[in-house]
Design a protein around this motif. Structure first.
Motif, short mmCIF file in Angstrom:
data_model
loop_
_atom_site.label_atom_id
_atom_site.label_comp_id
_atom_site.label_asym_id
_atom_site.label_seq_id
_atom_site.Cartn_x
_atom_site.Cartn_y
_atom_site.Cartn_z
N ALA A 48 -8.29 -71.03 -77.64
CA ALA A 48 -7.33 -72.11 -77.38
C ALA A 48 -6.89 -72.13 -75.93
O ALA A 48 -6.66 -73.21 -75.36
CB ALA A 48 -6.12 -71.96 -78.31
N THR A 49 -6.77 -70.96 -75.30
CA THR A 49 -6.34 -70.92 -73.90
C THR A 49 -7.35 -71.63 -73.01
O THR A 49 -6.97 -72.42 -72.13
CB THR A 49 -6.17 -69.46 -73.45
N ALA A 50 -8.63 -71.37 -73.22
CA ALA A 50 -9.67 -72.04 -72.43
C ALA A 50 -9.68 -73.54 -72.70
O ALA A 50 -9.84 -74.35 -71.78
CB ALA A 50 -11.04 -71.44 -72.75
N ARG A 51 -9.47 -73.92 -73.96
CA ARG A 51 -9.47 -75.34 -74.31
C ARG A 51 -8.30 -76.06 -73.66
O ARG A 51 -8.45 -77.17 -73.12
CB ARG A 51 -9.43 -75.49 -75.83
N ASP A 52 -7.14 -75.45 -73.66
CA ASP A 52 -5.96 -76.07 -73.03
C ASP A 52 -6.16 -76.21 -71.53
O ASP A 52 -5.80 -77.24 -70.93
CB ASP A 52 -4.71 -75.24 -73.32
N ALA A 53 -6.74 -75.17 -70.90
CA ALA A 53 -6.99 -75.23 -69.46
C ALA A 53 -8.00 -76.32 -69.13
O ALA A 53 -7.86 -77.06 -68.15
CB ALA A 53 -7.48 -73.87 -68.96
N LEU A 54 -9.01 -76.45 -69.96
CA LEU A 54 -10.02 -77.49 -69.74
C LEU A 54 -9.42 -78.88 -69.92
O LEU A 54 -9.71 -79.79 -69.13
CB LEU A 54 -11.19 -77.30 -70.71
N ARG A 55 -8.57 -79.04 -70.91
CA ARG A 55 -7.93 -80.34 -71.13
C ARG A 55 -7.14 -80.77 -69.89
O ARG A 55 -7.18 -81.94 -69.49
CB ARG A 55 -7.02 -80.27 -72.37
N ALA A 56 -6.43 -79.83 -69.28
CA ALA A 56 -5.68 -80.15 -68.06
C ALA A 56 -6.62 -80.44 -66.89
O ALA A 56 -6.39 -81.36 -66.10
CB ALA A 56 -4.74 -78.99 -67.72
N ALA A 57 -7.70 -79.67 -66.78
CA ALA A 57 -8.62 -79.83 -65.66
C ALA A 57 -9.32 -81.18 -65.68
O ALA A 57 -9.45 -81.85 -64.64
CB ALA A 57 -9.66 -78.71 -65.67
N VAL A 58 -9.78 -81.63 -66.85
CA VAL A 58 -10.53 -82.89 -66.91
C VAL A 58 -9.62 -84.11 -66.86
O VAL A 58 -10.10 -85.24 -66.79
CB VAL A 58 -11.45 -82.95 -68.15
N ALA A 59 -8.30 -83.88 -66.84
CA ALA A 59 -7.35 -84.98 -66.66
C ALA A 59 -6.92 -85.14 -65.21
O ALA A 59 -6.17 -86.05 -64.87
CB ALA A 59 -6.11 -84.76 -67.55
N ALA A 60 -7.41 -84.26 -64.32
CA ALA A 60 -6.99 -84.27 -62.92
C ALA A 60 -7.62 -85.44 -62.16
O ALA A 60 -8.57 -86.08 -62.63
CB ALA A 60 -7.40 -82.95 -62.25
N SER A 61 -7.09 -85.71 -60.98
CA SER A 61 -7.63 -86.79 -60.14
C SER A 61 -9.05 -86.49 -59.67
O SER A 61 -9.89 -87.38 -59.56
CB SER A 61 -6.72 -87.00 -58.92
N ARG A 62 -9.30 -85.23 -59.35
CA ARG A 62 -10.64 -84.77 -59.00
C ARG A 62 -11.03 -83.72 -60.03
O ARG A 62 -10.26 -82.82 -60.32
CB ARG A 62 -10.68 -84.15 -57.61
N VAL A 63 -12.24 -83.85 -60.56
CA VAL A 63 -12.73 -82.90 -61.56
C VAL A 63 -14.04 -82.31 -61.04
O VAL A 63 -15.00 -83.04 -60.82
CB VAL A 63 -12.96 -83.57 -62.92
N LEU A 64 -14.06 -81.00 -60.86
CA LEU A 64 -15.16 -80.35 -60.18
C LEU A 64 -15.79 -79.29 -61.09
O LEU A 64 -15.11 -78.38 -61.57
CB LEU A 64 -14.64 -79.71 -58.90
#
Length: 252
Positions: A48-64
């Motif tokens: 769940a920790t990785a999933r939550d971090a990914l959810r925040a990352a792919v919502a960012a203005s830049r996704v790398l």
């Protein structure tokens, strides 16, 4: 599988376990064979920790995304799609292709497929307070993360897979001692090289350091030279075909 005769030369590959396929294909095109010297295996995260971090990352203005494996791990964790106003960025053509296959239509990738090339992209120049999602692995692309923070980015890091160290195979160590043709070292990961340097037997390490090295970037060239490798050249890029083309020129 037994071979009737030795190849023209060998390439020592430091790719993770199970990730040597592209290197083998590139080597075969030059009449060479791969000796797999894997420092670790890759393990996708499903917590769940990785999933939550990914959810925040792919919502960012830049996704790398820093590798095709990062894309594969992210797809296994959750569904995602591009939102209006986002910039989706890949470290290179392979990662961009993986994102296209995951449903991201517009992906930026640098011609120079490394951290330095990424940092030259226009989308990563003005970042003061800008949310930047970095989808990667622990210890992965730390130079990139450091520079993004230095540029003022609000870095949202998602480590979606891990590198699990493995014991260097005693069978591979013996093979390196008894190679029946010249060999060169393909270098595309500084961390992989450091793991091998720390764990290879002294006599094998001496043999490795006597081999020519083809590095994927100037940073890796410098690392190899600092580690005692005398003959180090620079490939045109980090792709196996580019590294093997440079190595083939060395063994003509």
């Amino acid at each position: 599988m037994a071979f009737a005769e030795p190849p023209a030369w060998y390439v020592i590959s430091l790719r993770p376990q199970g990730e040597h396929g592209a290197m083998r294909r590139a080597a075969a095109a030059h009449g060479a064979r791969v000796v797999a010297l894997s420092p670790w295996r890759l393990q996708l995260r499903g917590d769940a920790t990785a999933r939550d971090a990914l959810r925040a990352a792919v919502a960012a203005s830049r996704v790398l995304f820093t590798s095709p494996v990062a894309v594969r791990a992210a797809v296994a964790l959750m569904e995602f799609q591009s939102q209006p106003g986002q910039d989706w960025i890949a470290v290179g053509s392979g990662t961009a292709r993986a994102l296209h296959q995951a449903g991201i239509d517009s992906v930026q990738a640098p011609a120079r497929m490394d951290s330095e090339g990424l940092l030259d992209l226009p989308a990563l120049q003005t970042l003061d307070g800008v949310p930047v999602g970095l989808v990667t692995a622990p210890q992965g692309r730390d130079v990139l993360a450091t520079e993004l923070r230095a540029r003022g980015a609000n870095l949202l890091r998602a480590d979606v897979y891990t590198r699990v160290p493995v014991t260097l195979s005693s069978r591979t160590m013996q093979r390196l001692r008894t190679l029946d043709a010249p060999a060169g070292l393909a270098l595309s990961s500084g961390a992989a090289l450091q793991h091998v340097l720390a764990h290879a037997p002294a006599d094998v390490l001496c043999r490795l350091q006597a081999m020519p090295v083809v590095a994927a970037s100037q940073r890796l060239m410098n690392l190899a030279r600092d580690a005692g490798f005398a003959e180090v050249t620079l490939a045109e890029g980090p792709l196996p075909a580019q590294i093997l083309a440079a190595m083939a020129r060395r063994f003509r």
